[in-house]
Design an enzyme around this catalytic site. Structure first.
Site, PDB file in Angstrom:
ATOM      1  N   ASP A  49       0.868  -1.186   0.000  1.00 37.30           N
ATOM      2  CA  ASP A  49       0.000   0.000   0.000  1.00 37.30           C
ATOM      3  C   ASP A  49       0.901   1.231   0.000  1.00 37.30           C
ATOM      4  O   ASP A  49       1.698   1.422   0.916  1.00 37.30           O
ATOM      5  CB  ASP A  49      -0.873  -0.055   1.265  1.00 37.30           C
ATOM      6  CG  ASP A  49      -1.790   1.140   1.390  1.00 37.30           C
ATOM      7  OD1 ASP A  49      -1.818   1.990   0.472  1.00 37.30           O
ATOM      8  OD2 ASP A  49      -2.478   1.236   2.420  1.00 37.30           O
ATOM      9  N   ASP A 145      -3.458   2.484  -5.490  1.00 33.38           N
ATOM     10  CA  ASP A 145      -2.235   2.490  -4.681  1.00 33.38           C
ATOM     11  C   ASP A 145      -2.076   1.221  -3.835  1.00 33.38           C
ATOM     12  O   ASP A 145      -1.335   1.217  -2.863  1.00 33.38           O
ATOM     13  CB  ASP A 145      -2.170   3.736  -3.800  1.00 33.38           C
ATOM     14  CG  ASP A 145      -3.204   3.719  -2.692  1.00 33.38           C
ATOM     15  OD1 ASP A 145      -4.238   3.050  -2.857  1.00 33.38           O
ATOM     16  OD2 ASP A 145      -2.980   4.381  -1.675  1.00 33.38           O
ATOM     17  N   GLU A 146      -2.761   0.149  -4.231  1.00 34.41           N
ATOM     18  CA  GLU A 146      -2.638  -1.086  -3.462  1.00 34.41           C
ATOM     19  C   GLU A 146      -2.572  -2.290  -4.396  1.00 34.41           C
ATOM     20  O   GLU A 146      -3.275  -2.326  -5.406  1.00 34.41           O
ATOM     21  CB  GLU A 146      -3.844  -1.241  -2.514  1.00 34.41           C
ATOM     22  CG  GLU A 146      -3.883  -0.158  -1.462  1.00 34.41           C
ATOM     23  CD  GLU A 146      -5.069  -0.262  -0.518  1.00 34.41           C
ATOM     24  OE1 GLU A 146      -5.647  -1.342  -0.407  1.00 34.41           O
ATOM     25  OE2 GLU A 146      -5.397   0.760   0.089  1.00 34.41           O
TER      26      GLU A 146
HETATM   27 MG   LIG Z   1      -2.369   4.057   0.376  1.00 38.15          MG
END
Ligand SMILES: [Mg+2]
Length: 451
Positions: A49, A145-146
């Site tokens: 993340d 974003d993961e």
């Molecule tokens: Mg994040």
């Protein structure tokens, strides 16, 4: 490592139709009724993340912002909006995601409030995937974003080494401003929880033999899937702490959730591998952050309707049929999610009917004055459209064919004029522009998304 920013920017080539991807949801969504599971005896999954992603991309791309507290906001020139990402400096002053612009300025008077740059985030996203892939294959992209990866034997022997190699690769490729937190665990859900335990720039390993271990130190709301209403229901059931949650039975959580999600969470927390990850083409979805004046049920429905029609168009262009339609509503304090069976459909009418039903349920479930900040819709449980099985019990096929023909005709006309000429019902995009282009589920948008 000293010149990574220019390298980063070189890779960020602007193409006019890459505007997309802000809030990305659960791509890794796999509604299953019966649970298939296995209990791994070692760590098997990695979850990565990026820390304060939007703010970190802004800092990386715009040197003038570096060193300042930064808050990314969806819209300029209004105080009726909130921070959707903050960098570490801003977070230290108490500016978190969801804090209003007014409060952000009060908490941190020198904060730089930057309007979102969706195209920049999308390009950064793709660049970062390349960096991670140079170290370990990516198994699934869960949001902008993961991401998750499967660990091989070597990774399992040296998880710290793997984590450090990924972090070093990212630093070398794009610089010091984009850091990530990594979790490793026997399953994806625990790996995600582990990634969240030490932010920013953390590396946390939750081994099956240590469970529940550090899980018991977490507040309930740190567990993905335990939001406003679910937390209230847990408290009503006398479950106040992680320890109490740990001691429940699977069926008890199923009853509290009202569906299989609760049971699935129980097994995930206890270290079981519950679900197979879906394929990369897991869903066709669209979402949007609504402008402040569109956050009531009436306007939000209009936005959801447009998003549904756009997602259905992409579903047809991709030559897929969907078995399930899902709706996600994000409010400041709470999220709502519901899904409906479609029975192998890809026409606008099927999607809109499911949406209308879900909307009625949401209105019944949620307070009437709810402010809906984001709307997401998606078609999933996909099947190639040439593999349809006629299920006569499920649908009136003649009626279905009629709606499909209508959708196909509308697609042909819209394609000819390269804009939305024909649609089921009115076509009124919300202020701020195109319904489809603003947010996407981890995919490169097609040109038609911008009609
Ligand atoms: Mg994040």
């Amino acid at each position: 490592m000293n010149v990574p920013i220019s390298t980063f920017l070189q890779h960020l080539k602007f193409t006019p139709f890459t505007v997309c991807s802000i809030f990305v949801l659960i791509v890794c969504h796999d509604p299953i009724e019966s649970l298939h599971m296995r209990k791994p005896d070692t760590i098997e999954r990695l979850y990565l993340d990026f820390d304060g992603f939007f703010a970190a991309v802004e800092e990386t791309a715009r040197p003038a912002l570096r060193g300042k507290p930064i808050g990314v906001i969806p819209f300029e020139h209004t105080t009726a909006t909130m921070v959707i990402a903050a960098n570490r400096k801003a977070k230290l002053k108490g500016v978190k995601t969801g804090v209003s612009v007014t409060d952000a300025r009060r908490l941190c008077p020198d904060i730089a409030l930057v309007p979102q740059s969706p195209d920049l985030y999308e390009r950064a996203h793709r660049r970062l995937l390349l960096s991670v892939e140079r170290v370990i294959p990516i198994d699934a992209v869960c949001s902008i974003d993961e991401l998750t990866c499967r660990l091989d034997k070597g990774d399992i022997r040296d998880p710290h080494g793997l984590g450090q190699r990924i972090k070093a690769r990212i630093r070398e490729d794009v610089g010091d401003y984009l850091t990530c937190s990594i979790g490793m665990a026997p399953n994806r859900q625990l790996a995600k929880i582990a990634a969240d335990m030490d932010k920013p720039d953390g590396l946390t390993i939750l081994r099956p033999e240590e469970l529940p271990g550090r899980l018991l130190t977490l507040p309930l709301e740190d567990i993905p899937g335990i939001g406003g209403r679910i937390k209230t229901r847990l408290i009503d059931a006398g479950i106040w702490t992680m320890e109490a949650l740990w001691k429940t039975q699977p069926k008890q959580l199923r009853a509290i959730w009202g569906n299989v999600t609760g049971e699935r969470l129980w097994y995930a927390l206890h270290g079981y591998e519950v679900q197979a990850l879906p394929t990369s083409r897991a869903m066709f979805g669209h979402g949007r952050v609504l402008p402040p004046e569109w956050r009531d049920f009436t306007h939000a429905f209009e936005a959801a309707r447009l998003l549904t029609i756009k997602a259905a168009r992409r579903l047809r262009r991709g030559k897929y049929l969907a078995n399930t339609f899902g709706l996600w509503l994000m409010m400041k304090e709470d999220n709502w999610h519901g899904e409906r069976r479609l029975g192998e459909a890809n026409d606008d009418h099927a999607g809109l009917t499911a949406l209308t039903t879900l909307w009625q349920i949401a209105r019944r479930d949620l307070p009437s004055r709810s402010r809906i900040v984001q709307v997401h819709v998606a078609f999933y449980d996909l099947k190639p459209s040439d593999a349809r099985q006629l299920d006569l019990l499920e649908q009136d096929d003649a009626v279905r064919r009629k709606w499909e023909k209508l959708s196909e005709a509308a697609d042909a006309i819209n394609s000819k004029y390269a804009k939305t000429v024909l649609s089921v019902g009115p076509w009124t995009p919300p202020p701020g522009g195109y319904a489809g282009g603003k947010i996407a589920f981890s995919r490169v948008p097609d040109m038609e998304d911008f009609w």
